[in-house]
Each structure stands twice: as C-alpha cells, then as structure tokens.
Design a protein around this motif. Structure first.
Motif, mmCIF file in Angstrom:
data_model
loop_
_atom_site.group_PDB
_atom_site.id
_atom_site.type_symbol
_atom_site.label_atom_id
_atom_site.label_comp_id
_atom_site.label_asym_id
_atom_site.label_seq_id
_atom_site.Cartn_x
_atom_site.Cartn_y
_atom_site.Cartn_z
ATOM 1 N N THR A 315 -0.830 11.851 -7.894
ATOM 2 C CA THR A 315 -0.667 13.106 -7.146
ATOM 3 C C THR A 315 0.360 12.994 -6.023
ATOM 4 N N GLY A 316 0.632 11.777 -5.555
ATOM 5 C CA GLY A 316 1.597 11.592 -4.470
ATOM 6 C C GLY A 316 0.990 11.869 -3.103
ATOM 7 N N ILE A 317 1.746 11.568 -2.091
ATOM 8 C CA ILE A 317 1.293 11.712 -0.702
ATOM 9 C C ILE A 317 2.326 12.498 0.076
ATOM 10 N N ALA A 318 1.877 13.479 0.846
ATOM 11 C CA ALA A 318 2.797 14.291 1.652
ATOM 12 C C ALA A 318 3.519 13.431 2.678
ATOM 13 N N GLN A 319 4.733 13.842 3.029
ATOM 14 C CA GLN A 319 5.562 13.076 3.957
ATOM 15 C C GLN A 319 4.874 12.867 5.291
ATOM 16 N N LYS A 320 4.188 13.893 5.804
ATOM 17 C CA LYS A 320 3.564 13.794 7.122
ATOM 18 C C LYS A 320 2.382 12.826 7.135
ATOM 19 N N GLU A 321 1.807 12.560 5.934
ATOM 20 C CA GLU A 321 0.651 11.676 5.866
ATOM 21 C C GLU A 321 1.018 10.235 5.537
ATOM 22 N N GLN A 322 2.264 10.002 5.115
ATOM 23 C CA GLN A 322 2.649 8.658 4.697
ATOM 24 C C GLN A 322 2.610 7.664 5.848
ATOM 25 N N ARG A 323 2.929 8.116 7.067
ATOM 26 C CA ARG A 323 2.929 7.204 8.214
ATOM 27 C C ARG A 323 1.515 6.912 8.717
ATOM 28 N N LEU A 324 0.513 7.687 8.213
ATOM 29 C CA LEU A 324 -0.875 7.506 8.646
ATOM 30 C C LEU A 324 -1.727 6.773 7.622
ATOM 31 N N ILE A 325 -1.192 6.579 6.417
ATOM 32 C CA ILE A 325 -1.997 6.126 5.291
ATOM 33 C C ILE A 325 -2.583 4.736 5.494
ATOM 34 N N PHE A 326 -1.919 3.890 6.329
ATOM 35 C CA PHE A 326 -2.398 2.528 6.531
ATOM 36 C C PHE A 326 -3.345 2.398 7.727
ATOM 37 N N HIS A 357 0.421 -12.577 6.253
ATOM 38 C CA HIS A 357 1.244 -13.420 5.385
ATOM 39 C C HIS A 357 2.726 -13.328 5.774
ATOM 40 N N ARG A 358 2.973 -12.783 6.970
ATOM 41 C CA ARG A 358 4.333 -12.613 7.503
ATOM 42 C C ARG A 358 5.201 -11.762 6.572
ATOM 43 N N GLY A 359 4.552 -10.805 5.931
ATOM 44 C CA GLY A 359 5.270 -9.933 5.014
ATOM 45 C C GLY A 359 5.342 -8.511 5.515
ATOM 46 N N LYS A 360 5.850 -7.621 4.661
ATOM 47 C CA LYS A 360 5.970 -6.208 4.989
ATOM 48 C C LYS A 360 5.457 -5.387 3.819
ATOM 49 N N ILE A 361 4.940 -4.216 4.101
ATOM 50 C CA ILE A 361 4.520 -3.290 3.065
ATOM 51 C C ILE A 361 5.129 -1.933 3.357
ATOM 52 N N SER A 362 5.674 -1.301 2.330
ATOM 53 C CA SER A 362 6.289 0.010 2.497
ATOM 54 C C SER A 362 5.811 0.928 1.383
ATOM 55 N N LEU A 363 5.892 2.220 1.659
ATOM 56 C CA LEU A 363 5.387 3.210 0.713
ATOM 57 C C LEU A 363 6.392 4.333 0.584
ATOM 58 N N ASP A 364 6.639 4.745 -0.661
ATOM 59 C CA ASP A 364 7.522 5.874 -0.935
ATOM 60 C C ASP A 364 6.792 6.792 -1.903
ATOM 61 N N SER A 365 6.627 8.048 -1.526
ATOM 62 C CA SER A 365 5.831 8.938 -2.355
ATOM 63 C C SER A 365 6.374 10.355 -2.310
ATOM 64 N N GLU A 366 6.087 11.100 -3.380
ATOM 65 C CA GLU A 366 6.478 12.501 -3.455
ATOM 66 C C GLU A 366 5.358 13.269 -4.133
ATOM 67 N N LEU A 367 4.960 14.379 -3.531
ATOM 68 C CA LEU A 367 3.853 15.163 -4.072
ATOM 69 C C LEU A 367 4.131 15.590 -5.509
ATOM 70 N N LYS A 369 4.660 13.773 -8.060
ATOM 71 C CA LYS A 369 5.481 12.853 -8.856
ATOM 72 C C LYS A 369 4.986 11.415 -8.824
ATOM 73 N N GLY A 370 4.241 11.044 -7.812
ATOM 74 C CA GLY A 370 3.698 9.694 -7.776
ATOM 75 C C GLY A 370 4.061 8.921 -6.522
ATOM 76 N N THR A 371 3.645 7.659 -6.537
ATOM 77 C CA THR A 371 3.792 6.807 -5.360
ATOM 78 C C THR A 371 4.286 5.429 -5.775
ATOM 79 N N SER A 372 5.103 4.837 -4.909
ATOM 80 C CA SER A 372 5.583 3.474 -5.122
ATOM 81 C C SER A 372 5.293 2.662 -3.869
ATOM 82 N N VAL A 373 4.571 1.547 -4.049
ATOM 83 C CA VAL A 373 4.234 0.652 -2.934
ATOM 84 C C VAL A 373 4.926 -0.681 -3.165
ATOM 85 N N VAL A 374 5.635 -1.160 -2.131
ATOM 86 C CA VAL A 374 6.352 -2.426 -2.236
ATOM 87 C C VAL A 374 5.780 -3.408 -1.219
#
Length: 383
Positions: A315-326, A357-367, A369-374
């Motif tokens: 379903t994807g995640i709205a842009q305004k909610e992506q910064r709050l998801i974590f 683990h001294r890493g990073k996690i990022s999220l890119d999503s579009e309502l 169309k789906g979500t991509s987590v790196v």
C-alpha cells in the motif's frame, strides 16, 4: 548620566549670563561688577550650583552633590557652597568643558560632580524596566516548572510502559515454551504427512520466541543497557537461511518472494540474532501490508558496505509519515483504522539494531505502489 553630562557641557559651551559670571570669577576680574571679587565668586558658586541641581533633577537625580571647577594641573577655580567630608564614600563624575570658559583661561577646564548616594538615580533609571522584568522572570519560572513537570510525567509514563511490556513478554514466554515442548513431543511420534506442519509450527514458535526477546531487548536498549556483543562473521549464510525460511512461509501463504544475493561472503561485525530479527521484521512488514504480495530481497556490495534492499508492492506510506515510521509506537493509519494489528515496536527495534551495528536504514515509499527499505552495513576487510 551620559545624557545629563552632554546637556551640562552644551549649556556651558557658549557665552551666556552664567558662563560670563563664572568667567569673571575664575579670572578674578571683579571690575565689571560693583561688588567685591569674593561676592562675585560666591554668587557664581551659588548660580552654578542651582544650574547643576536643575539639570540633574530633570533626569531624576535628586541626591546631594557637590562640584568643583579645576584645571588639568588640579588648580581650583570654583567649588560648590557645600563640601562633602573626606571620609564620605564619594563617587566622582568628571566633565571636560569646551568652548567659552576653557578659551577664556587658555587651558583645559574640568567640572567634577561628586555624589555620595546614587541609589535613587539607578532605581529611577530601572523604574520602567522593573515590572516587565518581574513579569518576564515569572514567565520563565512557569515555563521551567512546566517543562520539568512534563519531563517527569513523560519519564514516569515511559517507565510504566516499559514495565508493562516487560511483564507481558515474560508472561508470554511460558505458553511459548509449552507449545515448543508439545511440538517436540509431536515430532517423536509424527507421520510423514504431519512433518511439514510440525516443522512450520516449530519455525513459528521460534519466531514468536525471537519476537518476545526482541521486545525485551528493545526495552534494554532504551534503558541504556548494552545488549550487543559484535563479533566478526560471514553474514552470507545467515542471510541465505533467512531467505529460504521466508520463502517456505510465503509459499504457504500465496505470496511471491524472490531473492538475489550477489557475492559469496558478507564479512561484517554483528550480533547475528539481532540482525536476523531486524531483517525478518522488515520482511514481515512487507508481507503484511500488501495484497497479492510480491517481495524482492537483493544485496549489493558498494564502497565497502553491504546494502540489503527489501522491496514490496504494498500500500505504500505517505510522505508525511515516512519520517515518523521508525518512532516507537508509531503506526501508519488507514483512515481511522489500523489495517494490520500491532504495537508499532518493530521498526523502532530495527532502527536501534542497525544503529548499533554502525549502519544506516532508509525508506522510500509511494502510496499505492509499494515500499523499498535499504539497510546499509559496513563491511570488515580481511587481515
């Protein structure tokens, strides 16, 4: 004091009745008047005294004062009718006069004002600021009290919440252990047709146990307790095993899952169980938040870093909610209802694990169309 000094100097700069009289006094020229020189000096002293009192009163200075008119080499020309005693605590304000009087005697001329009590003047100067200052200080005190109260209230809520979660998860461990024990007994007497089902039950019991441990570990992370012991390992077999197990589960749930692990070795510093839980959590989210799911997991090695990319067609995640998801307890809302039940702890845990683990996690999503987590993890070089 600067303003009144300027006014006094300006008034004594030009020739006028007062400066003319003072000039005759300091040059000891009494021929212009039908009075003795002493009378001229006495009159000058009183007139200058009255002039200074008037100018000082205009700016709120009503304290007693004396003055003396002297040259640079301390030659006295004129002094006030009243003199302070030597033991008085005297404050001196010297003014260098300009214009008519210095030119008349051909040298620098100073007017020294002496005060013993300037408190009234300073209070007068602050009078306009007293009430606003008190109001401002009162407002600051209120804000500080409110902030401290909010801080302690929030801390109490967090502590209570963590205690509740800890108690709940510990209570869940007992039935999970019982189910695991019952499954082991079934395995001893299973038949061929039951093996896949029992295997799946075992896998899900282990996963549930891992989720319970994950919640407990998250509380430990937030409490400042160190729960990570990073060791150097090849994470490739772990990641491949995660993919195979998830593939078996998705096969039973009619979910399409594909994975592509590039390379053969992923040498990193990690706490394997936590990192596996974090990746499983992202995969579970990809499966839960989509219909007719298609999930892809692929890895690449770039700039001495391992990139694990998990993509879904959900379903994807709205842009305004992506910064709050974590954030802890935050969940994406579909209208007024949460489509999938949960507590909003998973991605908060994932972020904590990746960070440790001294890493990073990022999220890119579009309502729609789906979500991509790196997940980006640093590799360890050989040697």
């Amino acid at each position: 004091m600067v303003a009144v000094s300027s006014h006094i100097k300006n008034d004594l700069r030009t020739e006028n009745e007062l400066t003319f009289l003072i000039g005759k006094s300091i040059t000891k020229d009494g021929s212009y008047f039908s009075l003795s020189l002493d009378s001229v000096q006495d009159a000058s002293s009183h007139f200058l005294n009255d002039f200074l009192r008037d100018r000082l009163a205009a700016v709120g200075i009503t304290s007693d004062f004396t003055y003396q008119l002297i040259s640079r080499d301390s030659t006295y020309y004129l002094h006030s009718p009243k003199r302070f005693k030597k033991e008085d605590n005297i404050v001196v304000f010297p003014l260098e006069l300009e214009g008519y009087l210095p030119k008349l005697i051909g040298e620098s001329l100073f007017l020294e004002l002496h005060f013993t009590d300037m408190n009234a003047f300073f209070l007068y100067q602050l009078n306009g600021l007293t009430i606003p200052s008190l109001i401002f200080m009162f407002a600051i005190i209120l804000v500080v009290v409110w902030v401290l109260k909010s801080f302690y209230w929030q801390r109490k809520v967090i502590t209570t919440t963590n205690e509740f979660i800890n108690n709940l998860t510990h209570e869940l461990k007992t039935p999970v252990f019982s189910i695991g024990l019952a499954t082991k007994l079934l395995e001893q007497e299973d038949v061929a047709t039951q093996k896949p089902v029992i295997k799946l039950i075992r896998a899900q019991v282990d996963r549930l146990k891992n989720h319970i441990d994950k919640v407990l570990d998250l509380a430990s992370l937030e409490g400042g307790k160190r729960v990570f012991t990073l060791t150097t390992l090849d994470f490739y077999p772990n990641l491949k095993n995660i993919c195979k197990e998830f593939e078996a589960i998705t096969h039973l749930e009619d979910v399409r899952f594909e994975y592509d692990l590039k390379g053969e070795h992923y040498r990193i510093k990690a706490e394997a169980s936590h990192l596996e839980n974090a990746i499983n959590n992202v995969l579970d989210n990809a499966k839960k938040y989509s219909d007719n799911s298609k999930i892809l997991l692929n890895t690449t090695v770039r700039n001495k870093k391992l990139l694990i990319c998990i993509t879904d067609n959900g379903t994807g995640i709205a842009q305004k909610e992506q910064r709050l998801i974590f954030q802890k307890y935050y969940r994406v809302v579909d209208g007024n209802l949460h489509k999938v039940k949960g507590y909003g702890l998973g991605l908060s845990y994932v972020k904590n694990v990746v960070k440790n683990h001294r890493g990073k996690i990022s999220l890119d999503s579009e309502l729609g169309k789906g979500t991509s987590v790196v997940i980006e993890l640093p590799l360890v070089s050989h040697g």
